[in-house]
Design a protein around this motif. Structure first.
Motif, mmCIF file in Angstrom:
data_model
loop_
_atom_site.group_PDB
_atom_site.id
_atom_site.type_symbol
_atom_site.label_atom_id
_atom_site.label_comp_id
_atom_site.label_asym_id
_atom_site.label_seq_id
_atom_site.Cartn_x
_atom_site.Cartn_y
_atom_site.Cartn_z
ATOM 1 N N ASP A 1 3.755 5.429 -5.846
ATOM 2 C CA ASP A 1 3.530 5.407 -7.294
ATOM 3 C C ASP A 1 2.540 6.499 -7.708
ATOM 4 N N GLU A 2 1.590 6.817 -6.817
ATOM 5 C CA GLU A 2 0.612 7.866 -7.123
ATOM 6 C C GLU A 2 1.273 9.245 -7.132
ATOM 7 N N ILE A 3 2.156 9.491 -6.207
ATOM 8 C CA ILE A 3 2.775 10.818 -6.096
ATOM 9 C C ILE A 3 4.001 10.981 -6.989
ATOM 10 N N ARG A 4 4.613 9.883 -7.384
ATOM 11 C CA ARG A 4 5.848 9.925 -8.170
ATOM 12 C C ARG A 4 5.739 10.772 -9.447
ATOM 13 N N PRO A 5 4.666 10.688 -10.245
ATOM 14 C CA PRO A 5 4.598 11.512 -11.465
ATOM 15 C C PRO A 5 4.706 13.014 -11.188
ATOM 16 N N THR B 1 -0.750 11.270 1.080
ATOM 17 C CA THR B 1 -1.056 10.182 0.144
ATOM 18 C C THR B 1 -0.805 8.822 0.787
ATOM 19 N N ASN C 1 0.823 -1.206 0.000
ATOM 20 C CA ASN C 1 0.000 0.000 0.000
ATOM 21 C C ASN C 1 0.860 1.261 0.000
ATOM 22 N N LEU D 1 2.164 1.705 -3.446
ATOM 23 C CA LEU D 1 1.102 2.240 -4.310
ATOM 24 C C LEU D 1 0.959 3.747 -4.122
ATOM 25 N N ALA D 2 1.033 4.190 -2.876
ATOM 26 C CA ALA D 2 0.947 5.619 -2.583
ATOM 27 C C ALA D 2 2.106 6.369 -3.240
ATOM 28 N N LYS E 1 -3.564 7.929 3.103
ATOM 29 C CA LYS E 1 -4.787 7.556 2.383
ATOM 30 C C LYS E 1 -4.783 6.048 2.098
ATOM 31 N N TYR E 2 -3.621 5.517 1.751
ATOM 32 C CA TYR E 2 -3.489 4.090 1.445
ATOM 33 C C TYR E 2 -3.265 3.234 2.687
#
Length: 79
Positions: A15-19, A64, A9, A12-13, A67-68
């Motif tokens: 990976d969400e913020i990385r971009p 973030t 998790n 995943l968090a 959240k996960y």
């Protein structure tokens, strides 16, 4: 949540913020999760010298991750 699920998790968090970090020339890596409550990350690239990296860490990364994985209490950057 098992330690494996927690790690998944948190990843995943990240990976969400990385971009968002990469768009400014930065990145982030997971260093460790201690006691299933404390996350250590390493800000990389342009994030190292960015004047607002602590705000990014708290407002972006920590929010973030929580959240996960709501049981996470702290997120710190290690150099």
């Amino acid at each position: 949540m098992t330690t494996e699920e927690l790690t998944s998790n948190v990843l995943l968090a990240l990976d969400e913020i990385r971009p968002f970090l990469k768009s400014d020339g930065g990145d982030i890596s997971l260093i460790s999760i201690e006691d299933d409550k404390h996350v250590k990350v390493r800000l990389e690239g342009a994030c190292i010298s960015c004047s607002v990296n602590q705000m990014t860490l708290k407002a972006g990364v920590e929010t973030t991750i929580k959240k996960y994985a709501p049981q996470i209490e702290t997120v710190v950057n290690v150099m």
